[in-house]
Design an enzyme around this catalytic site. Structure first.
Site, PDB file in Angstrom:
ATOM      1  CE1 TYR A  56      -4.150  -1.400  -0.488  1.00 15.00           C
ATOM      2  CE2 TYR A  56      -3.212  -3.113   0.903  1.00 15.00           C
ATOM      3  CZ  TYR A  56      -4.181  -2.686   0.020  1.00 15.00           C
ATOM      4  OH  TYR A  56      -5.181  -3.534  -0.379  1.00 15.00           O
ATOM      5  NE  ARG A  59      -2.181  -0.244  -6.250  1.00 16.58           N
ATOM      6  CZ  ARG A  59      -2.600  -0.766  -7.402  1.00 16.58           C
ATOM      7  NH1 ARG A  59      -1.797  -1.532  -8.105  1.00 16.58           N
ATOM      8  NH2 ARG A  59      -3.805  -0.528  -7.862  1.00 16.58           N
ATOM      9  CD  GLN A  91     -16.630  -1.083  -7.918  1.00 19.95           C
ATOM     10  OE1 GLN A  91     -16.461  -2.269  -7.638  1.00 19.95           O
ATOM     11  NE2 GLN A  91     -16.898  -0.675  -9.136  1.00 19.95           N
ATOM     12  CG  HIS A 109     -14.269  -0.809  -2.444  1.00 20.50           C
ATOM     13  ND1 HIS A 109     -14.176  -1.354  -3.705  1.00 20.50           N
ATOM     14  CD2 HIS A 109     -15.374  -1.356  -1.892  1.00 20.50           C
ATOM     15  CE1 HIS A 109     -15.180  -2.200  -3.897  1.00 20.50           C
ATOM     16  NE2 HIS A 109     -15.930  -2.214  -2.817  1.00 20.50           N
ATOM     17  CB  THR A 176     -16.833  -1.273 -12.420  1.00 21.75           C
ATOM     18  OG1 THR A 176     -16.832  -2.371 -11.520  1.00 21.75           O
ATOM     19  CG2 THR A 176     -18.248  -0.910 -12.768  1.00 21.75           C
TER      20      THR A 176
END
Ligand code: NAD
Length: 240
Positions: A56, A59, A91, A109, A176
């Protein structure tokens, strides 16, 4: 002809693809030989927190180098000018909708640029790494984790989302794949609740049969065209 007043827009990784952020599929669903599902779970975090925090941190750093594309900009313009209710349910965990100027955005999310303290439950804006276990700005503890909804966790603000779906005249899904629930089920819910349904994607999604209309192409082209059509009609419905 029914007038469209209230709009719910669901966005996924495909809307950020032209900004250079990989979708799941672009990355082959793999990260350094780990399946993404194996990095993005509470079990993975308990088993190997350094691996998950490093993933993470990378990212979080990467998205800060990216810029919104024409699709984000078009939705921000729609948000600014649409007179009725409008909600962009994303999302995505990047902040490209906001950086394009959109205000009515809900991150179901979570967000890369937030850290969540599991000791005191505070959320803090976070742009740096978490790997070194920095202190929580509120309680001073060292229990920060990415504020990301992992597989097996409950998405955020579902009550608000279903409230918006109940009032929607138009539901639009952008970029998506329709593979991740509960978001993948919104089209069916919206349609059963009476909304028109439109899909804008590079290819047909898994729930494509639930859409009244599908328009295929890169988001950077088909989203601005759709927004122009919608705003040009001064509130009249798009030709679904
Ligand atoms: P997904 O990767 O499963 O599907 C992406 C979809 O976008 C595919 O149907 C693909 O055909 C389409 N697409 C690819 N390029 C496109 C383009 N240029 N224009 C229009 N469509 C394009 O992503 P998902 O459905 O969002 O679900 C995966 C989960 O992973 C979600 O929770 C998602 O938010 C998360 N994720 C987020 C990011 C991000 O925040 N940018 C990136 C990767 C994954």
């Amino acid at each position: 002809m029914n007038r469209i007043r209230n709009i719910v827009i669901l966005t996924g990784a495909g809307i950020s693809a032209e900004s250079g952020i990989d979708t799941f599929r672009d990355g082959g669903g793999l990260w350094e030989k780990h399946r993404v599902e194996d990095v993005a779970t509470p079990e993975a975090f308990a088993r190997d927190p350094n691996l998950v925090l490093r993933f993470y941190d990378m990212r979080r750093e990467a998205i800060q180098q990216k810029e919104p594309n024409a699709a984000h900009v078009a939705l921000a313009e729609l948000d600014a000018r649409w007179p009725g209710d409008l909600l962009i349910v994303t999302q995505n965990v990047d902040d490209l909708h906001e950086r394009a100027g959109a205000r009515r955005v809900l991150h179901m999310h979570g967000e890369h640029l937030n850290a969540w303290c599991t000791a005191c439950d505070a959320r803090s804006r976070w742009t740096g790494p978490l790997i070194d276990r920095p202190e929580c700005p509120r309680c001073g503890g060292r229990a920060l984790r990415p504020d990301i909804v992992w597989f097996g966790e409950m998405p955020y603000r579902m009550g608000e989302i279903y409230g918006a779906l109940r009032g929607a005249d138009l539901f639009v899904s952008i970029g998506t794949s329709g593979a991740v629930y509960p978001a993948a089920g919104f089209v069916r819910d919206a349609r059963e609740l009476g909304a028109r349904t439109l899909e804008l994607n590079l290819e047909r999604s898994q729930g494509s049969g639930w859409f009244h209309e599908t328009r295929l192409g890169p988001a950077g082209e088909i989203v601005p065209a759709w927004v122009e059509e919608l705003l040009g009609g001064a509130g009249d419905p798009p030709p679904l």
